[in-house]
Design a protein around this motif. Sequence first.
Motif, PDB file in Angstrom:
ATOM      1  N   GLU A  43       0.858  -1.194   0.000  1.00 21.56           N
ATOM      2  CA  GLU A  43       0.000   0.000   0.000  1.00 21.56           C
ATOM      3  C   GLU A  43       0.892   1.242   0.000  1.00 21.56           C
ATOM      4  O   GLU A  43       1.919   1.256   0.663  1.00 21.56           O
ATOM      5  N   GLN A  44       0.480   2.274  -0.738  1.00 26.44           N
ATOM      6  CA  GLN A  44       1.173   3.562  -0.693  1.00 26.44           C
ATOM      7  C   GLN A  44       0.187   4.621  -0.204  1.00 26.44           C
ATOM      8  O   GLN A  44      -0.971   4.642  -0.638  1.00 26.44           O
ATOM      9  N   THR A  45       0.685   5.507   0.636  1.00 28.50           N
ATOM     10  CA  THR A  45      -0.187   6.569   1.143  1.00 28.50           C
ATOM     11  C   THR A  45       0.056   7.899   0.435  1.00 28.50           C
ATOM     12  O   THR A  45      -0.738   8.827   0.570  1.00 28.50           O
ATOM     13  N   GLY A  46       1.149   7.990  -0.345  1.00 26.95           N
ATOM     14  CA  GLY A  46       1.446   9.230  -1.067  1.00 26.95           C
ATOM     15  C   GLY A  46       1.978   8.919  -2.449  1.00 26.95           C
ATOM     16  O   GLY A  46       2.969   9.526  -2.889  1.00 26.95           O
ATOM     17  N   GLY A  47       1.324   7.995  -3.144  1.00 28.77           N
ATOM     18  CA  GLY A  47       1.778   7.604  -4.482  1.00 28.77           C
ATOM     19  C   GLY A  47       1.719   8.799  -5.434  1.00 28.77           C
ATOM     20  O   GLY A  47       0.825   9.632  -5.345  1.00 28.77           O
ATOM     21  N   ARG A  48       2.690   8.837  -6.341  1.00 34.16           N
ATOM     22  CA  ARG A  48       2.779   9.977  -7.263  1.00 34.16           C
ATOM     23  C   ARG A  48       2.686   9.519  -8.707  1.00 34.16           C
ATOM     24  O   ARG A  48       3.218   8.474  -9.079  1.00 34.16           O
TER      25      ARG A  48
END
Length: 247
Positions: A43-48
């Motif tokens: 899981e990513q919380t700040g994916g760009r």
Amino acid sequence: EAVEFGLDAPFEVEYHDTIPSTNDRARELADEGREDVVVLADEQTGGRGRLDRAWTAPSGGIWLSILLRPTVPPADAPAFTLAAAVATTRAAREAGVDAAIKWPNDVLVADGDGGQRKLTGILTEMEGEADRVSWVVVGIGINANVDAADLVDGATSLRAENGDVNRRVFTQRVLEEFHELRSNLDSVVPAWRDLADTLGRRVRVDTPGGEVVGEAVDIEFPGTLVVETDDGTVRVSAGDCEHLRPV
Ligand code: BT5
């Protein structure tokens, strides 16, 4: 299943249950002088995305970044983006999902209604001198075992298309294919051509130098799109591409 368990990849793998962005972590590792490392997260919380766009990355996806130190000039770096698109498209097809590539870096699946949904996005970042790359980070976001409703409009997932995959096996296939391609960069463009959905289509490309509209006729190393416009042939090396309906 734990994504990282038993992963046998041609790279060292650093696994995180949750992280802001695997690209950011890979860039930290670049600053520490590392290479051939894959950062993988559930899981990513700040994916760009590109141009500071947000990338939605809930638990169940395959979010990874590959840190390389290739001996190539910065101008060749787009070939790594294409390689990531080829590797992901091959793995998706093996998993029974009829994916294709939209130039330069989107892996899409037809929605049965003349449109296309996005299965994967790729974000390549790099640092280097004029003639030599210092590092390249290739970020690949694959909507794997996630509900399309938990993503954004216009997105699809492996789950939505053909059911859940074994993420370890899928990730391993992507990394193996990517490793082959990066070891032979000249093979990337022919492989890309075979899997592309963009060639032969009318496109509108939003480039830093303005809008280009015409028929996408070919791609050239390291990833330049060749467009036949009313005013002649235009070569585009970067931009957002939209597939237009035939006129
Ligand atoms: C991309 O940008 O498609 C590149 C995405 C790269 C994500 C990976 S995940 C691992 C690594 N770590 C990161 O932090 N990033 C990389 P772009 O072409 O600019 O498209 C972004 C647009 O896609 C957004 O503005 C949304 O409209 C849409 N989008 C966001 N999340 C999505 C998702 N999960 N699936 C499909 N589309 C999405």
